[in-house]
Motif scaffolding. Structure first.
Motif, PDB file in Angstrom:
ATOM      1  N   ALA A  88       0.826  -1.208   0.000  1.00 44.05           N
ATOM      2  CA  ALA A  88       0.000   0.000   0.000  1.00 44.05           C
ATOM      3  C   ALA A  88       0.860   1.258   0.000  1.00 44.05           C
ATOM      4  O   ALA A  88       0.531   2.257  -0.656  1.00 44.05           O
ATOM      5  N   LEU A  89       1.964   1.242   0.711  1.00 46.97           N
ATOM      6  CA  LEU A  89       2.863   2.402   0.743  1.00 46.97           C
ATOM      7  C   LEU A  89       3.436   2.699  -0.635  1.00 46.97           C
ATOM      8  O   LEU A  89       3.643   3.863  -1.003  1.00 46.97           O
ATOM      9  N   LEU A  90       3.666   1.660  -1.411  1.00 43.56           N
ATOM     10  CA  LEU A  90       4.212   1.844  -2.762  1.00 43.56           C
ATOM     11  C   LEU A  90       3.175   2.364  -3.749  1.00 43.56           C
ATOM     12  O   LEU A  90       3.525   2.724  -4.874  1.00 43.56           O
ATOM     13  N   TYR A  91       1.903   2.419  -3.348  1.00 41.62           N
ATOM     14  CA  TYR A  91       0.905   3.065  -4.212  1.00 41.62           C
ATOM     15  C   TYR A  91       1.242   4.541  -4.389  1.00 41.62           C
ATOM     16  O   TYR A  91       0.793   5.174  -5.352  1.00 41.62           O
ATOM     17  N   CYS A  92       1.966   5.100  -3.428  1.00 47.03           N
ATOM     18  CA  CYS A  92       2.517   6.449  -3.603  1.00 47.03           C
ATOM     19  C   CYS A  92       3.791   6.292  -4.425  1.00 47.03           C
ATOM     20  O   CYS A  92       4.832   5.861  -3.909  1.00 47.03           O
ATOM     21  N   GLY A  93       3.725   6.601  -5.710  1.00 44.07           N
ATOM     22  CA  GLY A  93       4.801   6.273  -6.628  1.00 44.07           C
ATOM     23  C   GLY A  93       5.987   7.207  -6.602  1.00 44.07           C
ATOM     24  O   GLY A  93       7.033   6.888  -7.152  1.00 44.07           O
ATOM     25  N   SER A  94       5.866   8.358  -5.953  1.00 44.03           N
ATOM     26  CA  SER A  94       6.951   9.341  -5.925  1.00 44.03           C
ATOM     27  C   SER A  94       7.862   9.103  -4.729  1.00 44.03           C
ATOM     28  O   SER A  94       7.421   9.163  -3.572  1.00 44.03           O
ATOM     29  N   TYR A  95       9.139   8.851  -5.002  1.00 43.04           N
ATOM     30  CA  TYR A  95      10.111   8.658  -3.924  1.00 43.04           C
ATOM     31  C   TYR A  95      10.218   9.930  -3.071  1.00 43.04           C
ATOM     32  O   TYR A  95      10.303   9.858  -1.835  1.00 43.04           O
ATOM     33  N   THR A  96      10.185  11.079  -3.719  1.00 41.72           N
ATOM     34  CA  THR A  96      10.253  12.341  -2.984  1.00 41.72           C
ATOM     35  C   THR A  96       9.070  12.488  -2.048  1.00 41.72           C
ATOM     36  O   THR A  96       9.229  12.841  -0.871  1.00 41.72           O
ATOM     37  N   ARG A  97       7.884  12.198  -2.548  1.00 40.67           N
ATOM     38  CA  ARG A  97       6.693  12.318  -1.706  1.00 40.67           C
ATOM     39  C   ARG A  97       6.708  11.292  -0.579  1.00 40.67           C
ATOM     40  O   ARG A  97       6.296  11.596   0.545  1.00 40.67           O
ATOM     41  N   ARG A  98       7.191  10.081  -0.865  1.00 43.78           N
ATOM     42  CA  ARG A  98       7.244   9.057   0.188  1.00 43.78           C
ATOM     43  C   ARG A  98       8.183   9.471   1.316  1.00 43.78           C
ATOM     44  O   ARG A  98       8.021   9.029   2.454  1.00 43.78           O
ATOM     45  N   ASN A  99       9.169  10.293   1.015  1.00 38.55           N
ATOM     46  CA  ASN A  99      10.068  10.784   2.051  1.00 38.55           C
ATOM     47  C   ASN A  99       9.485  11.954   2.838  1.00 38.55           C
ATOM     48  O   ASN A  99      10.069  12.378   3.840  1.00 38.55           O
ATOM     49  N   MET A 100       8.355  12.464   2.392  1.00 38.99           N
ATOM     50  CA  MET A 100       7.674  13.554   3.101  1.00 38.99           C
ATOM     51  C   MET A 100       6.377  13.088   3.767  1.00 38.99           C
ATOM     52  O   MET A 100       6.102  13.427   4.910  1.00 38.99           O
ATOM     53  N   ALA A 101       5.580  12.309   3.029  1.00 33.40           N
ATOM     54  CA  ALA A 101       4.261  11.899   3.508  1.00 33.40           C
ATOM     55  C   ALA A 101       4.374  11.024   4.746  1.00 33.40           C
ATOM     56  O   ALA A 101       5.229  10.141   4.830  1.00 33.40           O
ATOM     57  N   THR A 102       3.499  11.255   5.718  1.00 32.55           N
ATOM     58  CA  THR A 102       3.525  10.492   6.964  1.00 32.55           C
ATOM     59  C   THR A 102       2.326   9.551   7.048  1.00 32.55           C
ATOM     60  O   THR A 102       1.274   9.797   6.463  1.00 32.55           O
ATOM     61  N   ILE A 103       2.503   8.485   7.827  1.00 32.47           N
ATOM     62  CA  ILE A 103       1.443   7.496   8.010  1.00 32.47           C
ATOM     63  C   ILE A 103       0.202   8.154   8.624  1.00 32.47           C
ATOM     64  O   ILE A 103      -0.913   8.012   8.132  1.00 32.47           O
ATOM     65  N   GLY A 104       0.409   8.879   9.712  1.00 31.54           N
ATOM     66  CA  GLY A 104      -0.720   9.521  10.378  1.00 31.54           C
ATOM     67  C   GLY A 104      -1.392  10.567   9.523  1.00 31.54           C
ATOM     68  O   GLY A 104      -2.623  10.707   9.538  1.00 31.54           O
ATOM     69  N   GLY A 105      -0.606  11.305   8.766  1.00 25.96           N
ATOM     70  CA  GLY A 105      -1.177  12.341   7.910  1.00 25.96           C
ATOM     71  C   GLY A 105      -2.100  11.772   6.855  1.00 25.96           C
ATOM     72  O   GLY A 105      -3.172  12.328   6.596  1.00 25.96           O
ATOM     73  N   ASN A 106      -1.691  10.661   6.234  1.00 28.66           N
ATOM     74  CA  ASN A 106      -2.532  10.063   5.197  1.00 28.66           C
ATOM     75  C   ASN A 106      -3.855   9.572   5.768  1.00 28.66           C
ATOM     76  O   ASN A 106      -4.902   9.697   5.134  1.00 28.66           O
ATOM     77  N   ILE A 107      -3.821   9.035   6.986  1.00 28.45           N
ATOM     78  CA  ILE A 107      -5.054   8.579   7.627  1.00 28.45           C
ATOM     79  C   ILE A 107      -5.940   9.773   7.970  1.00 28.45           C
ATOM     80  O   ILE A 107      -7.146   9.774   7.703  1.00 28.45           O
ATOM     81  N   ALA A 108      -5.341  10.791   8.575  1.00 29.38           N
ATOM     82  CA  ALA A 108      -6.104  11.941   9.065  1.00 29.38           C
ATOM     83  C   ALA A 108      -6.798  12.706   7.947  1.00 29.38           C
ATOM     84  O   ALA A 108      -7.867  13.299   8.160  1.00 29.38           O
ATOM     85  N   LEU A 109      -6.229  12.697   6.752  1.00 28.88           N
ATOM     86  CA  LEU A 109      -6.832  13.426   5.633  1.00 28.88           C
ATOM     87  C   LEU A 109      -8.154  12.824   5.185  1.00 28.88           C
ATOM     88  O   LEU A 109      -8.994  13.512   4.599  1.00 28.88           O
ATOM     89  N   ARG A 110      -8.328  11.512   5.419  1.00 29.80           N
ATOM     90  CA  ARG A 110      -9.565  10.816   5.021  1.00 29.80           C
ATOM     91  C   ARG A 110      -9.876  11.052   3.533  1.00 29.80           C
ATOM     92  O   ARG A 110     -11.044  11.225   3.149  1.00 29.80           O
TER      93      ARG A 110
END
Length: 281
Positions: A88-110
């Motif tokens: 599921a984490l690899l569904y975010c295809g951008s390496y740059t974004r994966r180094n910024m995006a947080t687990i909690g943030g993705n959940i909280a955005l709904r």
């Protein structure tokens, strides 16, 4: 436009700053959504979570705990994170974004194209939340992630501290449909089940459908557990019958219905295959 950036050093201080910030105050961790051009999140004040030491991953007796500000890439590179979550984490295809995006943030955005929520709901993950009561006392609560999505208004203003994966032997599989790895997905769907008895029990099927939201297919879950379906196609035929699926840039409502039903059949088949092989993936 962000007019004030507030630094804090504890969950209680962060929650106090958010509640005192009034309308337009938001938490900020990786900033991939708030700082995105065209974002629907309007923030006049942001409360930084960087100083709270909420990142990190631990494992004890098969139970994996992930700090809310752990980035996607940090989780991908950690050996104790389950393979289904790494997918599921690899569904975010951008390496740059994966180094910024947080687990909690993705959940909280709904978000209705969430990378992680369907998988975490299927996995029966739990969230540790921090909040301040009306009397000013700080407290923490341990809830199923499905409640966080089902009663989103109740948890508005709460702070996700940790994600707990406490079902180490659970089968979980997912699928995602998008034009490119950088594009919003029409559908992200995941099925999870306890298959230790040789049959699927405690089934969860969750989908993030663009234009509709994050939903559970409860009728299909119950049908699988009660043995109502002779074939995987029978289960698929009952998927999303009461959902409103809209036409948008990711595809038509008819297309979303097609991939939803096809995905239920495929994921249920994968679950049955795992049972025939004697265990979860």
């Amino acid at each position: 436009m962000i007019g004030e950036f507030i630094r804090t050093t504890s969950p209680r201080e962060s929650l106090g700053a958010l509640h005192n910030g009034g309308e337009g105050a938001q938490f900020i961790a990786g900033g991939t959504e708030i700082l995105r051009l065209g974002s629907l999140v309007e923030a006049k004040k942001v409360v930084s979570l960087k100083g709270l030491n909420l990142s990190g991953i631990s494992e004890e007796k098969g139970i994996v705990t992930i700090g809310a500000t752990t980035t996607f890439q940090e989780a991908l590179e950690n050996e104790v994170v389950p393979p289904y979550l790494k997918e599921a984490l690899l569904y975010c295809g951008s390496y740059t974004r994966r180094n910024m995006a947080t687990i909690g943030g993705n959940i909280a955005l709904r978000r209705d194209d969430s990378y992680l929520s369907p998988t975490l709901i299927a996995a029966k993950a739990r969230l540790i939340l921090g909040d301040i009561a009306s009397d000013g006392k700080y407290g923490e609560e341990n809830i199923p992630i499905r409640e966080y999505h089902s009663f989103d208004g109740h948890f508005e203003g709460s702070l996700i501290l940790r994600v707990v994966l406490n079902k180490p032997k659970r089968f979980v599989a997912s699928l995602r449909y998008a034009r490119t790895v950088q594009s919003p997905a029409a559908l992200t769907i995941s099925l999870g089940a306890d298959i230790s008895s040789g049959a699927p029990h405690d089934v969860r099927i969750a989908a993030a459908i663009k234009g509709t939201g994050v939903v559970r297919l409860i009728e299909v879950e119950n049908g699988i557990m009660e043995g109502h379906y002779a074939t995987v196609e029978d289960a698929a035929a009952h998927a999303g019958q009461d959902l409103v699926l809209v036409d948008d840039i990711t595809g038509s409502g008819a297309y979303k219905k097609y991939i939803l039903t096809a995905s239920v059949a495929e994921l249920y088949k994968q679950c049955l295959d795992a049972i025939s092989k004697g265990g979860a993936q």
